[in-house]
Design a protein around this motif. Structure first.
Motif, PDB file in Angstrom:
ATOM      1  N   ASN A  39      41.830  32.401  25.267  1.00 19.50           N
ATOM      2  CA  ASN A  39      41.880  32.424  23.816  1.00 19.50           C
ATOM      3  C   ASN A  39      42.585  31.141  23.396  1.00 19.50           C
ATOM      4  O   ASN A  39      43.807  31.028  23.524  1.00 19.50           O
ATOM      5  N   ASN A  40      41.822  30.177  22.917  1.00 20.68           N
ATOM      6  CA  ASN A  40      42.410  28.875  22.604  1.00 20.68           C
ATOM      7  C   ASN A  40      43.388  28.951  21.442  1.00 20.68           C
ATOM      8  O   ASN A  40      44.391  28.238  21.418  1.00 20.68           O
ATOM      9  N   ALA A  41      43.106  29.815  20.485  1.00 26.22           N
ATOM     10  CA  ALA A  41      44.012  29.932  19.340  1.00 26.22           C
ATOM     11  C   ALA A  41      45.380  30.437  19.784  1.00 26.22           C
ATOM     12  O   ALA A  41      46.411  30.021  19.239  1.00 26.22           O
ATOM     13  N   ARG A  42      45.382  31.311  20.781  1.00 27.84           N
ATOM     14  CA  ARG A  42      46.644  31.850  21.283  1.00 27.84           C
ATOM     15  C   ARG A  42      47.157  31.080  22.483  1.00 27.84           C
ATOM     16  O   ARG A  42      48.196  31.426  23.044  1.00 27.84           O
ATOM     17  N   LYS A  43      46.406  30.053  22.942  1.00 26.79           N
ATOM     18  CA  LYS A  43      46.813  29.218  24.084  1.00 26.79           C
ATOM     19  C   LYS A  43      47.079  30.106  25.295  1.00 26.79           C
ATOM     20  O   LYS A  43      48.073  29.933  26.009  1.00 26.79           O
ATOM     21  N   THR A  44      46.203  31.057  25.498  1.00 26.51           N
ATOM     22  CA  THR A  44      46.411  32.075  26.526  1.00 26.51           C
ATOM     23  C   THR A  44      45.180  32.200  27.412  1.00 26.51           C
ATOM     24  O   THR A  44      44.046  32.122  26.928  1.00 26.51           O
ATOM     25  N   VAL A  45      45.436  32.409  28.702  1.00 26.17           N
ATOM     26  CA  VAL A  45      44.371  32.702  29.645  1.00 26.17           C
ATOM     27  C   VAL A  45      44.632  34.076  30.243  1.00 26.17           C
ATOM     28  O   VAL A  45      45.784  34.471  30.450  1.00 26.17           O
ATOM     29  N   TYR A  46      43.541  34.807  30.481  1.00 28.92           N
ATOM     30  CA  TYR A  46      43.633  36.164  31.010  1.00 28.92           C
ATOM     31  C   TYR A  46      42.868  36.255  32.324  1.00 28.92           C
ATOM     32  O   TYR A  46      41.903  35.532  32.545  1.00 28.92           O
ATOM     33  N   LEU A  47      43.291  37.196  33.159  1.00 29.66           N
ATOM     34  CA  LEU A  47      42.550  37.501  34.368  1.00 29.66           C
ATOM     35  C   LEU A  47      42.432  39.011  34.463  1.00 29.66           C
ATOM     36  O   LEU A  47      43.423  39.699  34.742  1.00 29.66           O
ATOM     37  N   GLN A  48      41.236  39.512  34.207  1.00 30.23           N
ATOM     38  CA  GLN A  48      40.955  40.931  34.347  1.00 30.23           C
ATOM     39  C   GLN A  48      40.530  41.177  35.781  1.00 30.23           C
ATOM     40  O   GLN A  48      39.541  40.607  36.248  1.00 30.23           O
ATOM     41  N   MET A  49      41.282  42.026  36.485  1.00 31.58           N
ATOM     42  CA  MET A  49      41.029  42.278  37.898  1.00 31.58           C
ATOM     43  C   MET A  49      40.618  43.736  38.075  1.00 31.58           C
ATOM     44  O   MET A  49      41.399  44.642  37.768  1.00 31.58           O
ATOM     45  N   ASN A  50      39.410  43.940  38.552  1.00 35.00           N
ATOM     46  CA  ASN A  50      38.884  45.283  38.795  1.00 35.00           C
ATOM     47  C   ASN A  50      38.614  45.478  40.278  1.00 35.00           C
ATOM     48  O   ASN A  50      38.535  44.512  41.042  1.00 35.00           O
ATOM     49  N   SER A  51      38.458  46.725  40.656  1.00 36.39           N
ATOM     50  CA  SER A  51      38.151  47.067  42.058  1.00 36.39           C
ATOM     51  C   SER A  51      39.088  46.351  43.015  1.00 36.39           C
ATOM     52  O   SER A  51      38.655  45.750  44.007  1.00 36.39           O
ATOM     53  N   LEU A  52      40.356  46.441  42.738  1.00 32.46           N
ATOM     54  CA  LEU A  52      41.342  45.708  43.531  1.00 32.46           C
ATOM     55  C   LEU A  52      41.412  46.229  44.951  1.00 32.46           C
ATOM     56  O   LEU A  52      41.259  47.434  45.211  1.00 32.46           O
ATOM     57  N   LYS A  53      41.651  45.300  45.864  1.00 35.97           N
ATOM     58  CA  LYS A  53      41.723  45.601  47.297  1.00 35.97           C
ATOM     59  C   LYS A  53      43.105  45.201  47.817  1.00 35.97           C
ATOM     60  O   LYS A  53      43.751  44.314  47.244  1.00 35.97           O
ATOM     61  N   PRO A  54      43.540  45.800  48.919  1.00 31.58           N
ATOM     62  CA  PRO A  54      44.832  45.401  49.487  1.00 31.58           C
ATOM     63  C   PRO A  54      44.918  43.893  49.756  1.00 31.58           C
ATOM     64  O   PRO A  54      46.007  43.309  49.611  1.00 31.58           O
ATOM     65  N   GLU A  55      43.812  43.269  50.094  1.00 28.27           N
ATOM     66  CA  GLU A  55      43.845  41.832  50.368  1.00 28.27           C
ATOM     67  C   GLU A  55      43.998  40.979  49.110  1.00 28.27           C
ATOM     68  O   GLU A  55      44.141  39.755  49.198  1.00 28.27           O
ATOM     69  N   ASP A  56      43.978  41.597  47.945  1.00 30.97           N
ATOM     70  CA  ASP A  56      44.275  40.888  46.698  1.00 30.97           C
ATOM     71  C   ASP A  56      45.784  40.767  46.459  1.00 30.97           C
ATOM     72  O   ASP A  56      46.214  40.099  45.521  1.00 30.97           O
ATOM     73  N   THR A  57      46.560  41.445  47.299  1.00 31.21           N
ATOM     74  CA  THR A  57      48.011  41.388  47.160  1.00 31.21           C
ATOM     75  C   THR A  57      48.500  39.960  47.338  1.00 31.21           C
ATOM     76  O   THR A  57      48.216  39.310  48.344  1.00 31.21           O
ATOM     77  N   ALA A  58      49.232  39.467  46.351  1.00 26.39           N
ATOM     78  CA  ALA A  58      49.706  38.080  46.366  1.00 26.39           C
ATOM     79  C   ALA A  58      50.563  37.835  45.126  1.00 26.39           C
ATOM     80  O   ALA A  58      50.602  38.674  44.211  1.00 26.39           O
ATOM     81  N   VAL A  59      51.210  36.694  45.109  1.00 19.35           N
ATOM     82  CA  VAL A  59      51.811  36.203  43.875  1.00 19.35           C
ATOM     83  C   VAL A  59      50.748  35.360  43.163  1.00 19.35           C
ATOM     84  O   VAL A  59      50.157  34.468  43.764  1.00 19.35           O
ATOM     85  N   TYR A  60      50.518  35.685  41.908  1.00 22.17           N
ATOM     86  CA  TYR A  60      49.495  35.004  41.126  1.00 22.17           C
ATOM     87  C   TYR A  60      50.170  34.009  40.181  1.00 22.17           C
ATOM     88  O   TYR A  60      51.103  34.355  39.453  1.00 22.17           O
ATOM     89  N   PHE A  61      49.662  32.779  40.215  1.00 21.93           N
ATOM     90  CA  PHE A  61      50.209  31.701  39.397  1.00 21.93           C
ATOM     91  C   PHE A  61      49.139  31.218  38.425  1.00 21.93           C
ATOM     92  O   PHE A  61      47.995  30.971  38.835  1.00 21.93           O
TER      93      PHE A  61
END
Length: 120
Positions: free
Chosen positions: A72-94
């Motif tokens: 959302n450029n007006a809000r200067k924000t980026v989103y990450l919608q994560m579905n069907s999460l798996k154990p291998e998605d475990t991490a620190v997200y930057f």
């Protein structure tokens, strides 16, 4: 001073969903690209998804069809919608932003990271 602040991490069961947010603040002219990296213990940081301004998003093969990046450029924000999460998605997200400051210099800025843990 430019800052990126993430939110939305946490613990979720396999198959669940989470949404990460990252907001940019400070004085700058524009943001060209925003995206998300992640780093699991003992592994290198890897690109998860990126969305250049006005262009088509890109995803790593490991998250394609499960994650959706948007901004959302007006809000200067980026989103990450994560579905069907798996154990291998475990991490620190930057999150990162490629930002042009008021002196027209382009630099990459990083958030502090948010932990995502996928476990039953």
């Amino acid at each position: 001073q430019v800052q990126l602040v993430e939110s939305g991490g946490g613990l979720v069961q396999p198959g669940g969903s989470l949404t990460l947010s990252c907001a940019a603040s400070g004085s700058f002219l524009s943001i060209s690209s925003m995206g998300w990296y992640r780093q699991a213990p003992g592994k290198e940081r890897e690109l998860v998804a990126a969305v250049p301004d006005g262009n088509v998003p890109s995803y790593s093969e490991s998250v394609k069809d499960r994650f959706t990046i948007s901004r959302n450029n007006a809000r200067k924000t980026v989103y990450l919608q994560m579905n069907s999460l798996k154990p291998e998605d475990t991490a620190v997200y930057f999150c990162y932003g490629r930002i042009r400051d008021r002196l027209w210099r382009i630099n990459d800025y990083w958030g502090q990271g948010t932990q995502v843990t996928v476990s039953s």
